[in-house]
Design an enzyme around this catalytic site. Sequence first.
Site, PDB file in Angstrom:
ATOM      1  N   ASP A   1      -5.924   1.642  12.501  1.00 33.81           N
ATOM      2  CA  ASP A   1      -7.143   0.780  12.345  1.00 33.81           C
ATOM      3  C   ASP A   1      -8.223   0.914  13.560  1.00 33.81           C
ATOM      4  O   ASP A   1      -9.460   0.404  13.369  1.00 33.81           O
ATOM      5  CB  ASP A   1      -6.951  -0.487  11.516  1.00 33.81           C
ATOM      6  CG  ASP A   1      -6.131  -0.346  10.438  1.00 33.81           C
ATOM      7  OD1 ASP A   1      -6.741  -0.264   9.237  1.00 33.81           O
ATOM      8  OD2 ASP A   1      -4.833  -0.371  10.421  1.00 33.81           O
TER       9      ASP A   1
ATOM     10  N   GLN B   1       0.845  -1.207  -0.131  1.00 30.33           N
ATOM     11  CA  GLN B   1       0.031  -0.010   0.030  1.00 30.33           C
ATOM     12  C   GLN B   1       0.931   1.100   0.050  1.00 30.33           C
ATOM     13  O   GLN B   1       0.311   2.207  -0.500  1.00 30.33           O
ATOM     14  CB  GLN B   1      -1.018   0.006   1.184  1.00 30.33           C
ATOM     15  CG  GLN B   1      -2.043  -1.095   1.235  1.00 30.33           C
ATOM     16  CD  GLN B   1      -1.817  -2.174   1.966  1.00 30.33           C
ATOM     17  OE1 GLN B   1      -0.600  -2.678   2.088  1.00 30.33           O
ATOM     18  NE2 GLN B   1      -2.749  -2.753   2.357  1.00 30.33           N
TER      19      GLN B   1
ATOM     20  N   ASN C   1      -2.089  -1.118  13.791  1.00 29.11           N
ATOM     21  CA  ASN C   1      -2.108  -0.648  12.557  1.00 29.11           C
ATOM     22  C   ASN C   1      -1.270  -1.632  11.526  1.00 29.11           C
ATOM     23  O   ASN C   1      -0.982  -2.751  12.040  1.00 29.11           O
ATOM     24  CB  ASN C   1      -1.143   0.747  12.506  1.00 29.11           C
ATOM     25  CG  ASN C   1      -1.181   1.389  11.156  1.00 29.11           C
ATOM     26  OD1 ASN C   1      -2.205   1.983  10.634  1.00 29.11           O
ATOM     27  ND2 ASN C   1       0.021   1.772  10.562  1.00 29.11           N
TER      28      ASN C   1
HETATM   29  O1  MRU Z   1      -5.253  -3.491   4.951  1.00 35.90           O
HETATM   30  P1  MRU Z   1      -5.602  -2.106   4.925  1.00 35.90           P
HETATM   31  O2  MRU Z   1      -5.075  -1.387   3.580  1.00 35.90           O
HETATM   32  O3  MRU Z   1      -7.010  -1.716   4.740  1.00 35.90           O
HETATM   33  O4  MRU Z   1      -4.926  -1.360   6.193  1.00 35.90           O
HETATM   34  C1  MRU Z   1      -5.248  -0.011   6.535  1.00 35.90           C
HETATM   35  C2  MRU Z   1      -3.842   0.530   6.553  1.00 35.90           C
HETATM   36  O5  MRU Z   1      -3.784   1.144   5.284  1.00 35.90           O
HETATM   37  C3  MRU Z   1      -3.203   1.008   7.445  1.00 35.90           C
HETATM   38  O6  MRU Z   1      -3.341   0.094   8.640  1.00 35.90           O
HETATM   39  C4  MRU Z   1      -3.350   2.480   7.652  1.00 35.90           C
HETATM   40  O7  MRU Z   1      -2.184   2.840   8.273  1.00 35.90           O
HETATM   41  C5  MRU Z   1      -4.313   2.985   8.973  1.00 35.90           C
HETATM   42  S1  MRU Z   1      -5.732   2.896   7.864  1.00 35.90           S
HETATM   43  C6  MRU Z   1      -6.316   4.581   8.292  1.00 35.90           C
END
Ligand code: MRU
Length: 369
Positions: A250, A209, A260
């Site tokens: 998260d 990501q 996170n």
């Molecule tokens: O698995 P994802 O891509 O949904 O994960 C979320 C994230 O991108 C991260 O954990 C992020 O730093 C927090 S979401 C605001």
Amino acid sequence: MIVHGEHRRTVWLHPDKPYIIQVIDQRHLPFSFIVEDLISVTEVAVAIRDMHIRGAGCIGAVAGYGMLLAAIEAAKTASFDGALAASARQLVATRPTAVNLEWAVKRQLAAIANASGIDEKISVARSTAEVIADEDVASCRAIGRHGLAIIKELAAHKKVGEPVNILTHCNAGWLAFVDYGSATAPIYTAFEEGIPVHVWVDETRPRNQGARLTAWELGQQGVPHDVIVDNAGGHLMQHGQVDMVIVGSDRTTRCGDVANKIGTYLKALAAKDNGVPFYVALPSSTLDWDKRDGVAEIPVEERDSTEISHMEGWSGTGTETVRILPEGATAVNPSFDVTPARLVTGIITERGICEASENGLLALFPERK
Ligand code: MRU
């Protein structure tokens, strides 16, 4: 955010057909910019589960809109309440770690329950979905303003023109919310104010990501950045090349433990060892007031091992997926980790910055005492 010169959110209602949800399908970024129409609760659930959209705030907002479709679908059944509850369960089951999902669904259930008559229930679901999305934007904007003060303070100790070097992990940017992002909001705000900033972008294996989404986003806004492999952060910190870390979350407990993307904990350990401030930026929809001990209590999503065994990239003419493990090798894929509050310098919320502790959070959110 501006994409190809046009202002975009990550999710919105179709302008002519306000029963169709439109989202940016993030699976195709950075190679293609594709908008997807979601026309049923099942399509919304698949979009969340299979990460057409992802990131805590964006998942919450899309689930909010999903509940509008749930109300429309429930209106066609014999039992509105039963059908609505089943759709709510279907949405909540898609991804376990980001608490924004459950938060948005529960908020919709409460709002819809308070409305009388099917037409009013659908109308309330629509307005609540819009409010959830608008609040997400406003919260991220406020996080940007509060976080700006930290970046300004670091910039004050730099030589003229020397950038503040900020490391971030995964994508807690515009794509992870409705607009601006949480971790990126202070960066965008500082950049808009003319403060020189440079971002170290962790690639964030296995789904990349950082490399795919954060680098694309920062590039669209013109923010200077370099992608680094996930293991480079500690080395850069040892050599004075990181002024601060900002990540998203998260789910964060009432005591300030932060879930996170996997790998965040190791960045926090390296930051602590090197005296680098480690901030977490999050809207209050990410706070789980029912949990205290993040390591023991936060559910960590385990994703498919093919995310590790295979990688997707651009071949020059299209995307291709290749296997990178020996044939038959097995892999285990926990998708998040928990950084204990003791490693967090501060939490940046829409109400201000606080210590990562129950007292710190309650000072900003006294209604949760
Ligand atoms: O698995 P994802 O891509 O949904 O994960 C979320 C994230 O991108 C991260 O954990 C992020 O730093 C927090 S979401 C605001």
